[in-house]
Design a protein around this motif. Structure first.
Motif, PDB file in Angstrom:
ATOM      1  N   LEU A  90      10.337  10.959  14.551  1.00 20.78           N
ATOM      2  CA  LEU A  90       9.976  12.398  15.055  1.00 20.78           C
ATOM      3  C   LEU A  90       8.826  12.949  14.713  1.00 20.78           C
ATOM      4  O   LEU A  90       8.188  14.031  14.889  1.00 20.78           O
ATOM      5  CB  LEU A  90      11.302  13.307  14.584  1.00 20.78           C
ATOM      6  CG  LEU A  90      11.443  14.663  15.250  1.00 20.78           C
ATOM      7  CD1 LEU A  90      11.612  14.246  17.146  1.00 20.78           C
ATOM      8  CD2 LEU A  90      12.611  15.342  14.751  1.00 20.78           C
ATOM      9  N   ARG A 101       8.460   2.956  16.602  1.00 19.66           N
ATOM     10  CA  ARG A 101       9.199   3.149  17.989  1.00 19.66           C
ATOM     11  C   ARG A 101       9.347   1.798  18.609  1.00 19.66           C
ATOM     12  O   ARG A 101      10.573   1.527  19.063  1.00 19.66           O
ATOM     13  CB  ARG A 101       8.202   3.994  18.843  1.00 19.66           C
ATOM     14  CG  ARG A 101       8.792   4.240  20.361  1.00 19.66           C
ATOM     15  CD  ARG A 101       9.532   5.262  20.459  1.00 19.66           C
ATOM     16  NE  ARG A 101      10.179   5.461  21.695  1.00 19.66           N
ATOM     17  CZ  ARG A 101      10.773   6.431  22.320  1.00 19.66           C
ATOM     18  NH1 ARG A 101      10.530   7.562  21.631  1.00 19.66           N
ATOM     19  NH2 ARG A 101      11.254   6.563  23.652  1.00 19.66           N
ATOM     20  N   ILE A 256      16.229  11.365  10.159  1.00 20.02           N
ATOM     21  CA  ILE A 256      15.614  11.956  11.377  1.00 20.02           C
ATOM     22  C   ILE A 256      16.712  11.718  12.661  1.00 20.02           C
ATOM     23  O   ILE A 256      16.976  12.603  13.425  1.00 20.02           O
ATOM     24  CB  ILE A 256      14.341  11.262  11.878  1.00 20.02           C
ATOM     25  CG1 ILE A 256      13.113  11.995  10.717  1.00 20.02           C
ATOM     26  CG2 ILE A 256      13.897  11.100  13.160  1.00 20.02           C
ATOM     27  CD1 ILE A 256      11.928  11.210  10.854  1.00 20.02           C
ATOM     28  N   LEU A 257      17.313  10.586  12.789  1.00 18.57           N
ATOM     29  CA  LEU A 257      18.232  10.404  13.761  1.00 18.57           C
ATOM     30  C   LEU A 257      19.403  11.474  13.626  1.00 18.57           C
ATOM     31  O   LEU A 257      19.981  12.059  14.660  1.00 18.57           O
ATOM     32  CB  LEU A 257      18.798   9.040  13.943  1.00 18.57           C
ATOM     33  CG  LEU A 257      17.649   8.047  14.083  1.00 18.57           C
ATOM     34  CD1 LEU A 257      18.315   6.658  13.987  1.00 18.57           C
ATOM     35  CD2 LEU A 257      17.324   8.294  15.833  1.00 18.57           C
ATOM     36  N   THR A 265      22.355  18.078  21.011  1.00 19.37           N
ATOM     37  CA  THR A 265      23.684  17.683  21.973  1.00 19.37           C
ATOM     38  C   THR A 265      24.596  18.811  21.746  1.00 19.37           C
ATOM     39  O   THR A 265      25.346  19.262  22.807  1.00 19.37           O
ATOM     40  CB  THR A 265      24.434  16.373  21.435  1.00 19.37           C
ATOM     41  OG1 THR A 265      23.129  15.370  21.294  1.00 19.37           O
ATOM     42  CG2 THR A 265      25.302  15.731  22.483  1.00 19.37           C
ATOM     43  N   ALA A 318      15.610  21.541  23.883  1.00 21.23           N
ATOM     44  CA  ALA A 318      14.204  21.530  23.618  1.00 21.23           C
ATOM     45  C   ALA A 318      13.484  22.463  24.516  1.00 21.23           C
ATOM     46  O   ALA A 318      12.844  21.989  25.361  1.00 21.23           O
ATOM     47  CB  ALA A 318      13.502  20.129  23.630  1.00 21.23           C
ATOM     48  N   SER A 321       7.718  22.408  23.384  1.00 16.67           N
ATOM     49  CA  SER A 321       7.328  21.328  22.631  1.00 16.67           C
ATOM     50  C   SER A 321       5.658  21.335  22.381  1.00 16.67           C
ATOM     51  O   SER A 321       5.162  22.259  23.204  1.00 16.67           O
ATOM     52  CB  SER A 321       7.593  19.983  23.227  1.00 16.67           C
ATOM     53  OG  SER A 321       7.175  18.900  22.601  1.00 16.67           O
ATOM     54  N   PHE A 380      14.208  15.901  28.264  1.00 18.18           N
ATOM     55  CA  PHE A 380      14.239  14.749  27.133  1.00 18.18           C
ATOM     56  C   PHE A 380      12.549  14.505  26.838  1.00 18.18           C
ATOM     57  O   PHE A 380      12.216  13.622  26.428  1.00 18.18           O
ATOM     58  CB  PHE A 380      14.853  13.590  27.517  1.00 18.18           C
ATOM     59  CG  PHE A 380      16.349  13.772  27.411  1.00 18.18           C
ATOM     60  CD1 PHE A 380      17.039  13.874  26.426  1.00 18.18           C
ATOM     61  CD2 PHE A 380      16.937  13.768  28.687  1.00 18.18           C
ATOM     62  CE1 PHE A 380      18.277  14.142  26.225  1.00 18.18           C
ATOM     63  CE2 PHE A 380      18.477  13.877  28.559  1.00 18.18           C
ATOM     64  CZ  PHE A 380      19.109  14.091  27.315  1.00 18.18           C
ATOM     65  N   GLY A 381      11.720  15.633  27.244  1.00 18.15           N
ATOM     66  CA  GLY A 381      10.363  15.205  27.012  1.00 18.15           C
ATOM     67  C   GLY A 381       9.879  14.236  28.159  1.00 18.15           C
ATOM     68  O   GLY A 381      10.558  14.182  29.113  1.00 18.15           O
ATOM     69  N   PHE A 392      21.990   7.769  25.064  1.00 24.62           N
ATOM     70  CA  PHE A 392      22.975   7.950  24.228  1.00 24.62           C
ATOM     71  C   PHE A 392      23.485   9.415  24.446  1.00 24.62           C
ATOM     72  O   PHE A 392      24.865   9.640  24.572  1.00 24.62           O
ATOM     73  CB  PHE A 392      22.651   7.959  22.736  1.00 24.62           C
ATOM     74  CG  PHE A 392      23.068   8.132  21.474  1.00 24.62           C
ATOM     75  CD1 PHE A 392      24.097   7.052  20.937  1.00 24.62           C
ATOM     76  CD2 PHE A 392      23.572   9.345  21.124  1.00 24.62           C
ATOM     77  CE1 PHE A 392      25.008   7.250  19.912  1.00 24.62           C
ATOM     78  CE2 PHE A 392      24.555   9.786  20.097  1.00 24.62           C
ATOM     79  CZ  PHE A 392      25.083   8.370  19.532  1.00 24.62           C
ATOM     80  N   ALA A 393      22.797  10.376  24.252  1.00 28.02           N
ATOM     81  CA  ALA A 393      23.086  11.924  24.509  1.00 28.02           C
ATOM     82  C   ALA A 393      24.095  11.952  25.761  1.00 28.02           C
ATOM     83  O   ALA A 393      25.003  12.779  25.837  1.00 28.02           O
ATOM     84  CB  ALA A 393      22.181  12.764  24.401  1.00 28.02           C
TER      85      ALA A 393
HETATM   86  C1  HEM Z   1      20.957  16.614  24.771  1.00 22.59           C
HETATM   87  C2  HEM Z   1      20.548  15.962  23.723  1.00 22.59           C
HETATM   88  C3  HEM Z   1      18.964  15.855  23.466  1.00 22.59           C
HETATM   89  C4  HEM Z   1      18.088  16.526  23.683  1.00 22.59           C
HETATM   90  C5  HEM Z   1      17.678  17.690  25.111  1.00 22.59           C
HETATM   91  C6  HEM Z   1      16.740  15.875  23.049  1.00 22.59           C
HETATM   92  C7  HEM Z   1      15.544  16.042  23.539  1.00 22.59           C
HETATM   93  C8  HEM Z   1      14.521  15.481  22.946  1.00 22.59           C
HETATM   94  C9  HEM Z   1      13.035  15.666  23.093  1.00 22.59           C
HETATM   95  C10 HEM Z   1      12.613  16.781  24.182  1.00 22.59           C
HETATM   96  C11 HEM Z   1      12.183  14.830  22.620  1.00 22.59           C
HETATM   97  C12 HEM Z   1      10.714  14.887  22.594  1.00 22.59           C
HETATM   98  C13 HEM Z   1      10.111  15.956  21.898  1.00 22.59           C
HETATM   99  C14 HEM Z   1       8.530  15.835  21.988  1.00 22.59           C
HETATM  100  O1  HEM Z   1       8.061  15.210  23.019  1.00 22.59           O
HETATM  101  O2  HEM Z   1       7.901  16.638  21.357  1.00 22.59           O
HETATM  102  C15 HEM Z   1      13.004  14.273  21.968  1.00 22.59           C
HETATM  103  C16 HEM Z   1      12.606  13.129  20.879  1.00 22.59           C
HETATM  104  C17 HEM Z   1      13.450  12.679  20.073  1.00 22.59           C
HETATM  105  N1  HEM Z   1      14.814  12.430  20.212  1.00 22.59           N
HETATM  106 FE1  HEM Z   1      16.101  13.705  21.207  1.00 22.59          FE
HETATM  107  N2  HEM Z   1      17.298  14.834  22.389  1.00 22.59           N
HETATM  108  C18 HEM Z   1      18.797  14.878  22.457  1.00 22.59           C
HETATM  109  C19 HEM Z   1      19.427  13.844  21.758  1.00 22.59           C
HETATM  110  C20 HEM Z   1      18.961  12.891  20.962  1.00 22.59           C
HETATM  111  C21 HEM Z   1      19.658  11.914  20.088  1.00 22.59           C
HETATM  112  C22 HEM Z   1      21.486  11.901  20.587  1.00 22.59           C
HETATM  113  C23 HEM Z   1      19.164  11.074  19.445  1.00 22.59           C
HETATM  114  C24 HEM Z   1      19.482  10.177  18.495  1.00 22.59           C
HETATM  115  C25 HEM Z   1      20.607   9.591  18.293  1.00 22.59           C
HETATM  116  C26 HEM Z   1      17.586  11.711  19.579  1.00 22.59           C
HETATM  117  C27 HEM Z   1      16.712  11.161  18.875  1.00 22.59           C
HETATM  118  C28 HEM Z   1      15.214  11.530  19.092  1.00 22.59           C
HETATM  119  C29 HEM Z   1      14.249  11.185  18.359  1.00 22.59           C
HETATM  120  C30 HEM Z   1      14.253   9.924  17.283  1.00 22.59           C
HETATM  121  C31 HEM Z   1      12.905  11.550  18.972  1.00 22.59           C
HETATM  122  C32 HEM Z   1      11.735  11.379  18.541  1.00 22.59           C
HETATM  123  C33 HEM Z   1      11.086  10.322  19.560  1.00 22.59           C
HETATM  124  C34 HEM Z   1       9.694   9.935  19.421  1.00 22.59           C
HETATM  125  O3  HEM Z   1       8.934  10.890  19.228  1.00 22.59           O
HETATM  126  O4  HEM Z   1       9.428   8.665  19.427  1.00 22.59           O
HETATM  127  N3  HEM Z   1      17.686  12.917  20.450  1.00 22.59           N
HETATM  128  N4  HEM Z   1      14.573  14.544  21.904  1.00 22.59           N
END
Ligand code: HEM
Length: 441
Positions: A90, A101, A256-257, A265, A318, A321, A380-381, A392-393
């Motif tokens: 992240l 990644r 981070i995770l 979530t 989110a 961003s 989710f971006g 997962f979410a």
């Molecule tokens: C409703 C649930 C979730 C939402 C709305 C969400 C939303 C997001 C968004 C928008 C990003 C991208 C941020 C960006 O582009 O700046 C992101 C990245 C990420 N999320 Fe989620 N997330 C959720 C659940 C989860 C879960 C359950 C996990 C892990 C168990 C997770 C792990 C991550 C990680 C590690 C990143 C960084 C990925 C990277 O940059 O390669 N997220 N999330």
């Protein structure tokens, strides 16, 4: 002639006045600015050039996907968070991020996530037996706890005393709170350093790492295989060197995770219950459409997915961003230099009448109609940094919602919740009344 064609926007004084409003009510201020200048506009602090804010879906897609090579995550969040939770998926950029990644992605492959449905469902089942009923309850702390438990049980199969898990959860929330304060009060950064608050939070992060380090060491020493994400992180090897991650890298990624994987979530589930409580007909229709579903049929079920998506449209966890351009760039008549921060305002886009009919109405069926939404819907971006935990979410939320609606009723109360636009869109005082139903489907 000006060298760059920024989108229209505020001058220095306007930016300053607006910054004060942003601290008080970020969502309203950003939406008012869009009303005034259009989907993309710019602000300036008079020192570091102009910053662009946009809710234009093509511009967002351009930054996240089409020209993603020219954009990094800005230092605003990555550094402030990274100094406590380390350098992981992240919080990193460039080649290091890509390497991590590639290494971690297989752990979130849909097939891998499928193997976790059973334990997710058990965690949800246990949680539902503890849900307070027959009284008004603040739903967010409950959903936040559930999401934390799901991460603990499914990703790390951690066998720790419940007091230690509670301590871990408390430390993570406290660090998050501090990072939010630090980001929102940049003028107080010196004070946070000087008064020892930064040091205090670093010590908390170190304590969390010590707890997790114990788990990693124990896991390495034992022979048992758990087939969870921790095993996968320990076994993964970089393609180029054939070596694994160091212990510190593994700890960075685990923290981070934990952080990325539960608050988002928890937020989405809270807003979903709030919406269903306020739309009893939708709640009933969801019940009727999801009777006797198996676990496998629950995940990805069109109606459950539509309800969750509609909730994340109105309340994207989110909500914003950001990215920073590496080189000069241009889009649709605008141009700007390398180093320009671009804020992607998903909340505004998700509620824009330009793209959504009756945008403020809760209408899950809009996601059931055959229509391509991925270009205007970014919960989710997008692009290569799309949320790694999205499958997962979605699985976790569908499993929860299906069990919840068949076992419980949920009613609205006159108390109006607040949206706290922090790093995530956190619900405040979502007070609902939950009652156990007599007949379960
Ligand atoms: C409703 C649930 C979730 C939402 C709305 C969400 C939303 C997001 C968004 C928008 C990003 C991208 C941020 C960006 O582009 O700046 C992101 C990245 C990420 N999320 Fe989620 N997330 C959720 C659940 C989860 C879960 C359950 C996990 C892990 C168990 C997770 C792990 C991550 C990680 C590690 C990143 C960084 C990925 C990277 O940059 O390669 N997220 N999330």
């Amino acid at each position: 002639m000006a060298r760059y064609q920024y989108p229209p926007g505020y001058n220095f004084f306007g930016t300053y006045r607006r910054a004060l409003q942003v601290v008080r009510s970020p969502l309203e201020t950003l939406m008012e600015s869009v009303e005034r200048f259009g989907e993309s506009y710019s602000v300036t602090d008079g020192i570091s050039g102009r910053m662009i804010l946009t809710q234009n879906p093509e511009f967002i897609d351009y930054v996240l996907r089409k020209n993603q090579k020219n954009y990094y995550k800005s230092r605003m969040v990555t550094e402030k968070l990274g100094r406590f939770i380390g350098n992981g998926l992240l919080t990193s950029n460039g080649p290091y991020w890509l390497r991590q990644r590639r290494l971690i992605q297989p752990g979130f492959h849909p097939q891998k996530v499928k193997e976790l449905y059973g334990i997710m469902n058990e965690t949800i089942g246990r949680f539902l037996t503890t849900l307070p009923t027959g009284q008004q309850v603040d739903v967010y702390p409950l959903m936040n706890r559930l999401a934390f438990d799901v991460v603990v049980n499914t990703l790390f199969n951690i066998n720790l005393p419940s007091a230690t898990i509670a301590e871990l959860s408390r430390i993570i929330s406290e660090i998050q709170e501090f990072v939010i304060t630090d980001i929102r009060q940049p003028y107080n950064s010196w004070w946070f350093e000087w008064s020892g608050r930064v040091r205090e939070n670093k010590a908390k992060a170190e304590r969390a790492r010590d707890i997790l380090r114990g788990v990693v060491i124990e896991r390495k020493a034992g022979k048992a295989k758990y087939n969870d994400l921790l095993d996968m992180l320990l076994d993964a090897r970089y393609e180029d060197t054939g070596e694994g991650m160091t212990e510190e890298q593994i700890l960075d990624e685990i923290l981070i995770l934990f952080i990325a994987g539960h608050e988002t979530t928890g937020n989405a589930l809270t807003w979903t219950l709030y919406l269903l409580a306020n739309h009893p007909a939708e709640l009933e229709s969801l019940r009727l459409d999801t009777v006797n579903l198996s676990i496998a049929d629950t995940v990805g079920h069109p109606k459950l997915t539509a309800v969750i998506n509609e909730s994340m449209r109105l309340y994207p966890p989110a909500w914003v961003s950001d990215r920073v351009s590496l080189e000069d760039d241009s889009f649709n008549g605008f141009s700007y230099p390398g180093g320009t921060i671009i804020a992607l305002f998903y909340f505004g886009l998700h509620r824009s009448a330009n793209y959504w009919e009756d945008p403020l109405m809760f209408r899950p069926e809009r996601f059931l109609k055959e229509k391509e939404r991925s270009r205007i819907f970014f919960p989710f971006g997008g692009g290569p940094r799309l949320c790694i935990g999205n499958n997962f979410a979605m699985a976790e939320m569908a499993l929860f919602l299906k069990s919840f609606v068949h076992q419980f009723d949920v009613q609205a109360t006159p108390i109006q919740p607040k949206m706290r636009a922090l790093i995530t869109l956190r619900p405040e005082r979502v007070m609902l009344t939950i009652n156990r139903r007599e007949f379960k489907g």
